[in-house]
Scaffold this motif. Structure first.
Motif: not given
Length: 69
Positions: A1-9, A29-31
């Protein structure tokens, strides 16, 4: 699974807390990752550009060489 913008935890978010919020963040890296606790929170501006005490825009307390302490 990948996020469109950013990922937080592991949770997808539209943006990191770069300039607002109680805890400020930087992105890698998008995180979203939290800034070092010795970085001063700057309203309306970026607080850090990495996780270390040497990546703060401004120190909350004191500076020893490149590091906030």
């Amino acid at each position: 699974l990948s996020c469109r913008h950013y990922s937080r935890r592991g949770v997808c978010v539209p943006t990191c807390r770069f300039t607002q919020g109680e805890t400020r963040e930087f992105a890698q890296g998008g995180e979203c990752f939290e800034c070092h606790p010795e970085c001063e929170r700057i309203e309306g501006n970026v607080t850090c550009n990495g996780s270390g005490a040497d990546t703060c825009t401004r120190c909350a307390h004191y500076q020893d060489g490149p590091h906030c302490v």
